[in-house]
Design a protein around this motif. Structure first.
Motif, PDB file in Angstrom:
ATOM      1  N   ASP A 133      40.271  32.153  28.474  1.00  0.00           N
ATOM      2  CA  ASP A 133      40.609  33.541  28.174  1.00  0.00           C
ATOM      3  C   ASP A 133      40.527  34.371  29.453  1.00  0.00           C
ATOM      4  O   ASP A 133      39.526  34.325  30.163  1.00  0.00           O
ATOM      5  CB  ASP A 133      39.656  34.109  27.128  1.00  0.00           C
ATOM      6  N   ILE A 134      41.580  35.115  29.733  1.00  0.00           N
ATOM      7  CA  ILE A 134      41.619  35.933  30.938  1.00  0.00           C
ATOM      8  C   ILE A 134      42.021  37.353  30.551  1.00  0.00           C
ATOM      9  O   ILE A 134      42.901  37.555  29.720  1.00  0.00           O
ATOM     10  CB  ILE A 134      42.585  35.308  31.974  1.00  0.00           C
ATOM     11  N   CYS A 135      41.341  38.333  31.122  1.00  0.00           N
ATOM     12  CA  CYS A 135      41.637  39.720  30.797  1.00  0.00           C
ATOM     13  C   CYS A 135      41.663  40.546  32.077  1.00  0.00           C
ATOM     14  O   CYS A 135      41.201  40.114  33.136  1.00  0.00           O
ATOM     15  CB  CYS A 135      40.603  40.293  29.823  1.00  0.00           C
ATOM     16  N   THR A 136      42.223  41.737  31.975  1.00  0.00           N
ATOM     17  CA  THR A 136      42.208  42.692  33.078  1.00  0.00           C
ATOM     18  C   THR A 136      41.565  43.983  32.597  1.00  0.00           C
ATOM     19  O   THR A 136      41.449  44.219  31.388  1.00  0.00           O
ATOM     20  CB  THR A 136      43.629  43.000  33.585  1.00  0.00           C
ATOM     21  N   ILE A 137      41.159  44.826  33.547  1.00  0.00           N
ATOM     22  CA  ILE A 137      40.518  46.084  33.189  1.00  0.00           C
ATOM     23  C   ILE A 137      41.151  47.226  33.971  1.00  0.00           C
ATOM     24  O   ILE A 137      41.738  47.012  35.034  1.00  0.00           O
ATOM     25  CB  ILE A 137      38.999  46.061  33.448  1.00  0.00           C
ATOM     26  N   ARG A 179      51.895  46.435  32.671  1.00  0.00           N
ATOM     27  CA  ARG A 179      51.928  45.593  33.877  1.00  0.00           C
ATOM     28  C   ARG A 179      51.119  44.311  33.669  1.00  0.00           C
ATOM     29  O   ARG A 179      51.549  43.218  34.041  1.00  0.00           O
ATOM     30  CB  ARG A 179      51.378  46.370  35.071  1.00  0.00           C
ATOM     31  N   SER A 180      49.950  44.440  33.060  1.00  0.00           N
ATOM     32  CA  SER A 180      49.129  43.257  32.782  1.00  0.00           C
ATOM     33  C   SER A 180      49.850  42.308  31.827  1.00  0.00           C
ATOM     34  O   SER A 180      49.840  41.086  32.015  1.00  0.00           O
ATOM     35  CB  SER A 180      47.782  43.681  32.180  1.00  0.00           C
ATOM     36  N   PHE A 206      43.555  43.471  27.494  1.00  0.00           N
ATOM     37  CA  PHE A 206      43.469  44.570  28.442  1.00  0.00           C
ATOM     38  C   PHE A 206      42.299  45.457  28.046  1.00  0.00           C
ATOM     39  O   PHE A 206      42.188  45.861  26.887  1.00  0.00           O
ATOM     40  CB  PHE A 206      44.780  45.362  28.405  1.00  0.00           C
ATOM     41  N   SER A 207      41.422  45.741  29.005  1.00  0.00           N
ATOM     42  CA  SER A 207      40.216  46.508  28.691  1.00  0.00           C
ATOM     43  C   SER A 207      40.233  47.862  29.395  1.00  0.00           C
ATOM     44  O   SER A 207      40.456  47.943  30.603  1.00  0.00           O
ATOM     45  CB  SER A 207      38.966  45.733  29.103  1.00  0.00           C
ATOM     46  N   ILE A 208      39.982  48.912  28.625  1.00  0.00           N
ATOM     47  CA  ILE A 208      39.888  50.272  29.150  1.00  0.00           C
ATOM     48  C   ILE A 208      38.410  50.593  29.329  1.00  0.00           C
ATOM     49  O   ILE A 208      37.638  50.560  28.369  1.00  0.00           O
ATOM     50  CB  ILE A 208      40.535  51.289  28.196  1.00  0.00           C
ATOM     51  N   VAL A 209      38.012  50.899  30.575  1.00  0.00           N
ATOM     52  CA  VAL A 209      36.601  51.109  30.903  1.00  0.00           C
ATOM     53  C   VAL A 209      36.410  52.531  31.417  1.00  0.00           C
ATOM     54  O   VAL A 209      37.212  53.016  32.223  1.00  0.00           O
ATOM     55  CB  VAL A 209      36.138  50.098  31.971  1.00  0.00           C
ATOM     56  N   THR A 210      35.355  53.181  30.973  1.00  0.00           N
ATOM     57  CA  THR A 210      35.055  54.531  31.437  1.00  0.00           C
ATOM     58  C   THR A 210      33.610  54.633  31.889  1.00  0.00           C
ATOM     59  O   THR A 210      32.734  53.964  31.351  1.00  0.00           O
ATOM     60  CB  THR A 210      35.304  55.581  30.335  1.00  0.00           C
ATOM     61  N   SER A 211      33.362  55.492  32.870  1.00  0.00           N
ATOM     62  CA  SER A 211      31.998  55.730  33.331  1.00  0.00           C
ATOM     63  C   SER A 211      31.300  56.709  32.394  1.00  0.00           C
ATOM     64  O   SER A 211      31.934  57.407  31.596  1.00  0.00           O
ATOM     65  CB  SER A 211      32.018  56.293  34.755  1.00  0.00           C
TER      66      SER A 211
END
Length: 322
Positions: A49-53, A95-96, A104-109
């Motif tokens: 399993d491969i993902c992008t962020i 694009r991913s 696809f992972s959406i990350v926030t601080s």
């Protein structure tokens, strides 16, 4: 039990104990890694399993996690910006997707998103589901079950929330929230019907026992996607001078995690680019997932490079459901 007997027991469905995990840590390196890979093949075949962020909100974080470049308590050059525009997040998801990535992972601080920000992200997720079709994971901090439910209704399938380290060691890396707060958020996401991705960072000054306790906590929570990060000591953070872990250390960590979490997707994540072989040997020591592309504040490994490596190793890229 010896190493061979423990391997057979795991293959037959036995859960190993903390004492047995500590015993494994002392076993000959090559044999340990080979047996971990045997367990991986048995439970997970050659699926990978491969993902992008995407770093959708950066910096200005109120929390004092000592490893993090985005903490307002650190003095780094990490970018600072509010939530990215929806169209930018959707474009990155597309694009991913065109590169063969299935998650696809959406990350926030920040400690957590506000209700307004959650609504904005729900709209972004809905547009991704309508226009792109890629599976969406989110990492939005310590949200409530109600907030997680809204995200699930929008199309989110998984929530990411790292425990980071053991319960014992957690106060040594962060004091603005607790290990128990992490667990509460994970359980809230699960109660909302979402799967959870959770792991930790290696190289924070933890002991071997801390690493094993982390894996056991993840097992107790039923986590199936487990990021294994390697500390990148970033200048300006309190951990800037921590020594980088070596490739053999990361392989041993990966192998023992595989024994404790035999059917999990053990995911090499942040810091992988610091390894001389970019994680190749770990993918032969029990790991079977990765985050590809750039990390939050550091450069990563291109998806093309990763896809070529996985073909070389005989893996079949497939989205994990756990």
């Amino acid at each position: 039990m010896n190493l061979s007997e423990l391997t057979s027991a795991v293959l037959q469905g036995m859960q190993i104990s903390k004492t047995q995990a500590l015993f494994l840590w002392q076993q000959p390196f090559s044999a340990l890694c080979e047996n971990a890979d045997r367990i991986r093949r048995h439970f997970c075949s050659n699926q990978f399993d491969i993902c992008t962020i995407i770093n959708a909100k950066s910096g200005n974080c109120s929390e004092n996690c000592k490893f993090c470049a985005q903490s307002s308590h650190s003095h780094t050059h990490a970018p600072r910006y509010a939530l990215l525009p929806r169209e930018e997040i959707v474009a990155e998801a597309y694009r991913s997707h065109t590169q063969g990535i299935q998650r696809f992972s959406i990350v926030t601080s920040g400690k957590r998103l506000s209700d307004r920000e959650v609504e904005e992200m729900c709209a972004a997720v809905q547009e991704i589901k309508e226009k792109v079709g890629i599976s969406v994971c989110v990492s939005f901090g310590l949200l409530s079950e109600q907030q997680f439910s809204k995200l699930k209704q929008a199309g989110v399938t998984r929530v990411h929330n790292n425990l980071e380290t053991s319960r014992r060691n957690f106060p040594n890396i962060c004091t603005t929230h607790r290990f128990a707060d992490k667990v509460q958020a994970i359980r809230a996401a699960q109660a909302a019907g979402l799967s959870v991705c959770s792991g930790g960072i290696m190289g924070l000054g933890e002991t071997v026992e801390d690493r094993i306790d982390l894996a056991l906590s993840l097992r107790a929570l039923g986590i199936r996607s487990v990021p294994v990060n390697m500390l990148n000591p970033i200048p300006g953070t309190p951990f800037a001078h921590h020594p980088k872990l070596t490739e053999p250390e990361m392989r041993r960590i990966t192998a023992v995690f595989r024994f404790i979490l035999p059917s999990a997707w053990i995911r090499l994540a942040g810091g992988r680019g610091l390894l001389p072989d970019r994680g190749k040997s770990c993918f032969l020591s029990g790991a079977n997932a990765a985050i590809s592309g750039d990390m939050l504040t550091t450069a990563g490994i291109t998806t093309q490079t990763d896809m070529e490596l996985l073909r070389e190793l005989g893996y079949e890229v497939k989205r994990c459901n756990g």
